[in-house]
Design an enzyme around this catalytic site. Structure first.
Site, PDB file in Angstrom:
ATOM      1  N   ARG A 188       0.813  -1.233   0.000  1.00  0.00           N
ATOM      2  CA  ARG A 188       0.000   0.000   0.000  1.00  0.00           C
ATOM      3  C   ARG A 188       0.840   1.273   0.000  1.00  0.00           C
ATOM      4  NH1 ARG A 188      -2.845   2.376   2.800  1.00  0.00           N
ATOM      5  NH2 ARG A 188      -4.463   3.090   1.390  1.00  0.00           N
ATOM      6  N   LEU A 189       2.084   1.210  -0.387  1.00  0.00           N
ATOM      7  CA  LEU A 189       2.924   2.405  -0.472  1.00  0.00           C
ATOM      8  C   LEU A 189       2.783   3.009  -1.868  1.00  0.00           C
ATOM      9  CD1 LEU A 189       6.068   1.083   1.445  1.00  0.00           C
ATOM     10  CD2 LEU A 189       4.106   2.378   2.327  1.00  0.00           C
TER      11      LEU A 189
END
Length: 215
Positions: A188-189
């Protein structure tokens, strides 16, 4: 960070283009995406009630993002009441999306006429046959379509029939004031880059503030 370049970035390389007109042909070249020009087009009524639908982007020019529609449809009524819109392109296959927020304006009639004439005969008749967003009975639109075929003298799918642009049909241009580019990353970066127009007028020389956003 500030930039004089328009906020158009290739979805695959994050390379910044010199002109927003380069977005349209590059949309057609996105690998693995069947219909990359499909986008969610969101409007809101004067009282702020939102509505969304998926439409096809037809052109990007120096002024913005262009679609064509019936001027009596729900989206057109809301754009007249509240002249702002939001667009979202989502390409799941390559983990990319582009989000646009901006003001809207009607496309010039000559531009709408040129596009309308480029459409297949059936689509041009369909623009007359459908009173978009109104309540109809089953078969109503088809019956109107067949009546219009006779009116315009359509025989055997003839393509050289003069069907004029309806007065109630044409284009809308979304003039971007904010454009965000999103690239999916592990854990989720995600990569998010937002361009916000600094200058008050939309032009090729507009200045944009560039910010990186937390995912």
């Amino acid at each position: 960070m500030a930039s004089h370049a328009p906020p158009i970035i290739a979805v695959t390389t994050h390379h910044q283009y010199d002109s927003p007109t380069t977005l349209a042909p590059n949309l057609k070249k996105i690998p693995a995406v069947v219909e990359p020009e499909a986008m969610t087009f969101s409007t809101a009524s004067a009282s702020g009630i939102p509505s969304s639908r998926v439409v096809l982007l037809k052109r990007v020019d120096e002024g913005g993002f262009v679609i064509y529609t019936n001027y009596t449809s729900r989206k057109s009524r809301e754009l007249k009441e509240n002249p702002v819109a939001a667009l979202t392109f989502y390409w799941k296959e390559i983990h990319r999306q582009v989000r646009v927020v901006g003001r809207v304006e009607m496309v010039a009639k000559l531009e709408s006429e040129a596009y309308f004439k480029s459409r297949p005969v059936g689509s041009r008749i369909g623009a007359y046959a459908s009173k978009q967003s109104t309540v109809v009975e089953e078969g109503d639109v088809q019956r109107r379509y067949h009546v219009l075929e006779e009116r315009f003298g359509i025989q055997g799918g003839s393509a050289d029939v003069d069907i004029p642009l309806p007065e109630f049909w044409g284009g809308w241009r979304v003039i971007p004031d904010e454009v965000e580019f999103w690239a999916g990353k592990p854990s989720r970066l995600h990569d998010r880059v937002r361009y916000t127009r600094v200058s008050t007028e939309a032009s090729a020389d507009s200045t944009w503030k560039i910010d990186r956003l937390a995912p």
